[in-house]
Design a protein around this motif. Structure first.
Motif, PDB file in Angstrom:
ATOM      1  N   ASP A   1      -7.104 -26.191   6.689  1.00  0.00           N
ATOM      2  CA  ASP A   1      -7.445 -27.606   6.862  1.00  0.00           C
ATOM      3  C   ASP A   1      -7.307 -28.273   5.492  1.00  0.00           C
ATOM      4  OD1 ASP A   1      -8.681 -30.077   6.952  1.00  0.00           O
ATOM      5  OD2 ASP A   1     -10.318 -29.422   8.243  1.00  0.00           O
TER       6      ASP A   1
ATOM      7  N   VAL B   1      -6.935 -31.575   5.198  1.00  0.00           N
ATOM      8  CA  VAL B   1      -7.145 -33.005   5.471  1.00  0.00           C
ATOM      9  C   VAL B   1      -7.600 -33.712   4.191  1.00  0.00           C
ATOM     10  CG1 VAL B   1      -8.627 -34.632   6.730  1.00  0.00           C
ATOM     11  CG2 VAL B   1      -7.566 -32.712   7.935  1.00  0.00           C
ATOM     12  N   GLN B   2      -8.463 -33.058   3.436  1.00  0.00           N
ATOM     13  CA  GLN B   2      -8.973 -33.659   2.200  1.00  0.00           C
ATOM     14  C   GLN B   2      -8.222 -33.175   0.955  1.00  0.00           C
ATOM     15  OE1 GLN B   2     -13.397 -34.242   0.152  1.00  0.00           O
ATOM     16  NE2 GLN B   2     -13.223 -34.216   2.350  1.00  0.00           N
TER      17      GLN B   2
ATOM     18  N   SER C   1      -5.522 -38.815  12.841  1.00  0.00           N
ATOM     19  CA  SER C   1      -6.719 -38.541  12.037  1.00  0.00           C
ATOM     20  C   SER C   1      -6.768 -37.064  11.684  1.00  0.00           C
ATOM     21  CB  SER C   1      -7.979 -38.892  12.839  1.00  0.00           C
ATOM     22  OG  SER C   1      -8.090 -38.008  13.942  1.00  0.00           O
ATOM     23  N   GLY C   2      -7.718 -36.735  10.820  1.00  0.00           N
ATOM     24  CA  GLY C   2      -7.909 -35.338  10.453  1.00  0.00           C
ATOM     25  C   GLY C   2      -8.387 -34.507  11.633  1.00  0.00           C
ATOM     26  N   ALA C   3      -9.344 -35.074  12.376  1.00  0.00           N
ATOM     27  CA  ALA C   3      -9.870 -34.334  13.528  1.00  0.00           C
ATOM     28  C   ALA C   3      -8.749 -34.025  14.512  1.00  0.00           C
ATOM     29  CB  ALA C   3     -10.970 -35.146  14.209  1.00  0.00           C
TER      30      ALA C   3
ATOM     31  N   LYS D   1      -5.951 -38.092   5.845  1.00  0.00           N
ATOM     32  CA  LYS D   1      -6.444 -38.909   4.740  1.00  0.00           C
ATOM     33  C   LYS D   1      -5.371 -39.520   3.827  1.00  0.00           C
ATOM     34  CE  LYS D   1     -11.087 -36.859   4.473  1.00  0.00           C
ATOM     35  NZ  LYS D   1     -11.965 -38.025   4.605  1.00  0.00           N
TER      36      LYS D   1
ATOM     37  N   ASN E   1      -6.582 -31.235  13.356  1.00  0.00           N
ATOM     38  CA  ASN E   1      -7.237 -29.941  13.563  1.00  0.00           C
ATOM     39  C   ASN E   1      -7.285 -29.555  15.040  1.00  0.00           C
ATOM     40  OD1 ASN E   1      -7.669 -29.390  10.863  1.00  0.00           O
ATOM     41  ND2 ASN E   1      -9.622 -30.499  10.804  1.00  0.00           N
TER      42      ASN E   1
ATOM     43  N   GLU F   1     -10.863 -24.452   4.928  1.00  0.00           N
ATOM     44  CA  GLU F   1     -10.445 -25.429   3.913  1.00  0.00           C
ATOM     45  C   GLU F   1     -10.206 -24.673   2.593  1.00  0.00           C
ATOM     46  OE1 GLU F   1     -13.622 -28.839   4.085  1.00  0.00           O
ATOM     47  OE2 GLU F   1     -14.255 -27.156   5.326  1.00  0.00           O
TER      48      GLU F   1
ATOM     49  N   GLU G   1     -16.600 -31.837   2.193  1.00  0.00           N
ATOM     50  CA  GLU G   1     -17.937 -32.235   2.673  1.00  0.00           C
ATOM     51  C   GLU G   1     -18.941 -31.143   2.306  1.00  0.00           C
ATOM     52  OE1 GLU G   1     -18.179 -35.334   4.241  1.00  0.00           O
ATOM     53  OE2 GLU G   1     -16.076 -35.361   3.680  1.00  0.00           O
TER      54      GLU G   1
ATOM     55  N   PHE H   1     -16.214 -28.468   7.181  1.00  0.00           N
ATOM     56  CA  PHE H   1     -16.155 -29.715   7.954  1.00  0.00           C
ATOM     57  C   PHE H   1     -14.743 -29.884   8.484  1.00  0.00           C
ATOM     58  CE2 PHE H   1     -15.606 -34.184   8.852  1.00  0.00           C
ATOM     59  CZ  PHE H   1     -16.746 -34.468   9.585  1.00  0.00           C
ATOM     60  N   HIS H   2     -14.650 -30.062   9.816  1.00  0.00           N
ATOM     61  CA  HIS H   2     -13.323 -30.212  10.415  1.00  0.00           C
ATOM     62  C   HIS H   2     -13.187 -31.448  11.293  1.00  0.00           C
ATOM     63  CE1 HIS H   2     -12.169 -26.330   8.808  1.00  0.00           C
ATOM     64  NE2 HIS H   2     -13.214 -25.763   9.386  1.00  0.00           N
ATOM     65  N   GLY H   3     -14.266 -32.220  11.476  1.00  0.00           N
ATOM     66  CA  GLY H   3     -14.135 -33.447  12.261  1.00  0.00           C
ATOM     67  C   GLY H   3     -15.246 -33.599  13.277  1.00  0.00           C
TER      68      GLY H   3
HETATM   69  C1  LIG Z   1     -11.567 -31.106   5.516  1.00  0.00           C
HETATM   70  C2  LIG Z   1     -11.680 -32.178   6.555  1.00  0.00           C
HETATM   71  N1  LIG Z   1     -11.222 -31.940   7.785  1.00  0.00           N
HETATM   72  C3  LIG Z   1     -11.279 -32.875   8.758  1.00  0.00           C
HETATM   73  C4  LIG Z   1     -11.854 -34.109   8.520  1.00  0.00           C
HETATM   74  C5  LIG Z   1     -11.914 -35.122   9.625  1.00  0.00           C
HETATM   75  O1  LIG Z   1     -10.998 -36.128   9.407  1.00  0.00           O
HETATM   76  P1  LIG Z   1     -11.086 -37.509  10.228  1.00  0.00           P
HETATM   77  O2  LIG Z   1     -12.351 -38.180   9.833  1.00  0.00           O
HETATM   78  O3  LIG Z   1      -9.848 -38.257   9.812  1.00  0.00           O
HETATM   79  O4  LIG Z   1     -11.053 -37.151  11.683  1.00  0.00           O
HETATM   80  C6  LIG Z   1     -12.349 -34.399   7.243  1.00  0.00           C
HETATM   81  C7  LIG Z   1     -12.975 -35.706   6.965  1.00  0.00           C
HETATM   82  O5  LIG Z   1     -13.752 -35.865   6.070  1.00  0.00           O
HETATM   83  C8  LIG Z   1     -12.255 -33.406   6.238  1.00  0.00           C
HETATM   84  O6  LIG Z   1     -12.712 -33.633   4.999  1.00  0.00           O
END
Ligand SMILES: Cc1ncc(COP(=O)(O)O)c(C=O)c1O
Length: 386
Positions: A214, A216-217, A94-96, A243, A99, A181, A186, A127-129
């Protein structure tokens, strides 16, 4: 629903199948998907390449363990490094988790250098999780409230404010990294100044800090390059993604280069499922499609098309404060909270999202046709004009 924990306020719709940019619910109603499961299904739904890769791999081998070599994981790591200029990859789910790996790299690096309290600079409205470390890093009291004590070792600065980071650099001597980011998702599709990342890179070079992005998005082609930092002509020390990498199978990755790439040794980090054969087969198929079908360039073209059309269609609308974007991350900021547009969108047969209360967020698949992109503009503009 009664046996599900109430972590989500769910909309009263359930989808049973998808194809390309379209979803179908239990009643047979069709919806244009301008959200892609929040930037996950960048190739749209039931993409033939990904479906085939998953089906073939499911019939061959789902999982072994990271106690053994995993050739598909090696291959994916090779390709990710080639596409990004990074050197080493850790896979999670996952993203979290991606990170968390980045945060642990920064902390271990600081501890190896005998810092008493290695600290990471994080941004407001980030937003990081939702894990304890990533919610501490997240710049939102809503996400953090009730989960105290939060972790120590984080310093916060406003997003897109280089001066604030320079000030921290003058006063703090235990900083080891910046985590940021490239475009806040978010946080309302917040697009920083074009030279923001380059300036952060310079500060990190001067101070000996890791620049940790980050993505992730923003990653996996969404902004028009594989990673958003590739627009800025800089290299991070660490970059995380998730993602869109699996188009719907759970995978996260933390990539590192230089000193950061050799911080972890055996036993420092791990994940039972991370990078198993199934998810790596899917992610390799995603990379095939991104590269061979020219989808990253397509994200730029489609993003420009949607942004330009929205701006001309909504010009002079006094509900609209700003329309901004980077590739296929598009935000329409309204003058007042507009959460009700999501349900109205469902009625109108389009999936959208609202973030920061007043920003309509669009994250359409990179595979959309021009006609579908125009339909997104029409449906979204209708909602805002209503
Ligand atoms: C920039 C960013 N980092 C981390 C996350 C967390 O990812 P996850 O929900 O897969 O843990 C998100 C989720 O929206 C995100 O947009």
């Amino acid at each position: 629903m009664t046996h599900l924990m109430e972590t989500y306020k769910r909309l009263p719709v359930a989808f049973v199948r998808g194809a390309g940019s379209w979803l179908e619910d239990t009643t047979g109603k069709r919806y244009l998907d301008a959200l892609s499961g929040i930037a996950v299904c960048g190739l749209g739904h039931a993409h033939p390449r990904v479906t085939r890769a998953i089906a073939e791999q499911a019939g061959t081998l789902l999982h072994t363990s990271n106690l053994y070599q995993v050739p598909l994981q090696e291959r994916l790591a090779d390709r990710l490094c080639e596409m990004s200029g990074m050197e080493k990859v850790f896979f999670g789910n996952s993203g979290a988790e991606a990170n968390e790996a980045a945060i642990k790299i920064a902390r271990l690096h600081g501890n190896n250098r005998h810092l008493a309290k290695p600290s990471i600079i994080v941004m407001e409205t980030s937003f990081h999780g939702r894990t304890m470390a990533t919610l501490t890093a997240t710049g939102s009291r809503k996400v953090q409230a009730g989960f105290e004590p939060l972790l120590t070792g984080f310093l916060r600065a406003p997003f897109n404010d280089v001066e604030a980071i320079s000030k921290i650099a003058q006063n703090a001597n235990e900083v080891v990294a910046i985590l940021v980011e490239p475009v806040q998702g978010e946080g309302g599709i917040a697009v920083p100044a074009a030279d923001y990342l380059a300036k952060l890179r310079q500060i990190c070079d001067d101070q000996g800090w890791f620049l940790m992005l980050d993505e992730v998005q923003t990653g996996n082609g969404r902004t028009g390059k594989f990673f958003a930092y590739q627009h800025a002509g800089i290299m991070p020390d660490v970059v995380t993604t998730a993602k869109g990498l699996g188009n719907g199978v759970p995978i996260g990755a933390c990539l590192a280069r230089g000193v950061a790439a050799s911080v972890f040794g055996p036993g420092n980090h791990g994940s039972t499922f991370g990078g198993n054969p199934l998810v790596c087969a899917a992610a390799n198929a995603v990379l095939d499609a991104l590269e061979e079908d020219g989808l990253m360039a397509r994200a730029t073209v489609l993003g420009d098309r949607i942004l330009t059309s929205l701006r001309s269609r909504l010009a002079g609308n006094n509900r609209v404060r700003d329309i901004r974007g980077a590739g296929l991350m598009i935000g329409i900021e309204l003058a007042e909270p507009c959460g009700e547009l999501v349900a109205q969108g469902l009625d109108a047969g389009i999936l959208i999202n609202v973030t920061r209360d007043n920003v309509v967020r669009l994250l359409p698949p990179l595979t959309m046709s021009d006609a579908e992109a125009d339909l997104v503009v029409d449906k979204v503009a209708n909602l805002i004009e209503a």
